[in-house]
Design an enzyme around this catalytic site. Sequence first.
Site, mmCIF file in Angstrom:
data_model
loop_
_atom_site.group_PDB
_atom_site.id
_atom_site.type_symbol
_atom_site.label_atom_id
_atom_site.label_comp_id
_atom_site.label_asym_id
_atom_site.label_seq_id
_atom_site.Cartn_x
_atom_site.Cartn_y
_atom_site.Cartn_z
ATOM 1 N N ASP A 1 11.406 64.634 -32.073
ATOM 2 C CA ASP A 1 10.109 63.953 -32.007
ATOM 3 C C ASP A 1 9.434 63.891 -33.370
ATOM 4 O O ASP A 1 9.858 64.541 -34.330
ATOM 5 C CB ASP A 1 9.189 64.655 -30.982
ATOM 6 C CG ASP A 1 9.197 66.176 -31.094
ATOM 7 O OD1 ASP A 1 9.604 66.691 -32.151
ATOM 8 O OD2 ASP A 1 8.784 66.859 -30.141
ATOM 9 N N ASP B 1 2.355 73.970 -21.954
ATOM 10 C CA ASP B 1 2.159 73.199 -20.721
ATOM 11 C C ASP B 1 3.491 72.788 -20.091
ATOM 12 O O ASP B 1 3.518 71.975 -19.175
ATOM 13 C CB ASP B 1 1.285 71.967 -20.990
ATOM 14 C CG ASP B 1 1.908 70.986 -21.975
ATOM 15 O OD1 ASP B 1 3.032 71.238 -22.468
ATOM 16 O OD2 ASP B 1 1.275 69.954 -22.274
ATOM 17 N N HIS C 1 6.070 71.276 -21.726
ATOM 18 C CA HIS C 1 6.724 70.087 -22.275
ATOM 19 C C HIS C 1 7.986 70.459 -23.053
ATOM 20 O O HIS C 1 8.126 71.580 -23.553
ATOM 21 C CB HIS C 1 5.764 69.224 -23.113
ATOM 22 C CG HIS C 1 5.344 69.772 -24.441
ATOM 23 N ND1 HIS C 1 4.026 69.770 -24.858
ATOM 24 C CD2 HIS C 1 6.050 70.292 -25.476
ATOM 25 C CE1 HIS C 1 3.954 70.255 -26.086
ATOM 26 N NE2 HIS C 1 5.170 70.596 -26.481
ATOM 27 N N GLU D 1 5.206 65.232 -22.178
ATOM 28 C CA GLU D 1 4.112 65.956 -21.556
ATOM 29 C C GLU D 1 4.233 65.925 -20.032
ATOM 30 O O GLU D 1 5.007 65.129 -19.485
ATOM 31 C CB GLU D 1 2.781 65.322 -21.992
ATOM 32 C CG GLU D 1 2.504 65.416 -23.494
ATOM 33 C CD GLU D 1 2.078 66.811 -23.941
ATOM 34 O OE1 GLU D 1 2.538 67.802 -23.353
ATOM 35 O OE2 GLU D 1 1.288 66.904 -24.906
#
Length: 260
Positions: free
Chosen positions: A67, A136, A138, A143
């Site tokens: 990413d 979270d 991810h 996400e």
Amino acid sequence: MEVIIAPSTGEASAEAARIVAALIRAKPAAVLGLATGSTPMRLYAGLIEMHTHAQLDLSQVTTFNLDEYVGLAPDHPQSYARFMRDHFFANVNIPPGRIHIPDGLAPDLPAHCEAYEAAIRDAGGIDLQLLGVGSDGHIGFNEPTSSLGSRTRLKTLTEQTIRDNARFFASPQEVPRHVITMGVGTILQARRCLVLAFGGKKAQAVANMVEGPVTADVPASVLQFHPRCALLIDEPAAALLKRSSYYRWVHANKPDWQRP
Ligand code: GLP
């Protein structure tokens, strides 16, 4: 999923470096999927050490990073391109032409994402994908509620990820809102996945990933479907696992031929 609970972050990182090095020695033209963040830094240091002192040759290796932030130039101090150069590429012998990182300044982002997918395919697919986990749940920058079949594309960060990653920037306002990330489906196609997670802040995400239901609400949980996925964690990250004694038992009884 193979869960390995290491006594310390250092030992987990050293084990991860041994796994990656063993792959490169067995397959010098390996295609690696690489991750950024604080988690893999010691793994990269371990590979640099092996390159410098133990003849680990990376001259035929190809890499694809997971990413990148949209809007940051490759030399921006917080770009993932810069992170990879500073923490890994500057100190090993991977030819620059074999290094692939999404371009956060690409003028046509959808076309760039498609080309990134095509480049992975043309390289023969990813042999080993390194991954961290967001607090979270991810993976990459996929996400919660990301499509479990998604491919490389533009994503908008959650406020939690912006807060988590603000520590690298002067203020949360400077964290880009948008990113390019390999998709969950892209990650699942790697032949092997190696996930690292360290510290108590990751304990809930780790428990959800390993022992929770498979759900787009925790993108990392989809790795339960992956045929060859290992998770290397330290004790604080393992704190909420219900079956940790079983994972330790499996690891202690692992046949020698399965060790890197
Ligand atoms: C970042 C990255 C992920 C990384 C994760 C954890 O946002 N996009 O690839 O795995 O979040 O980061 P850290 O290792 O710093 O905890």
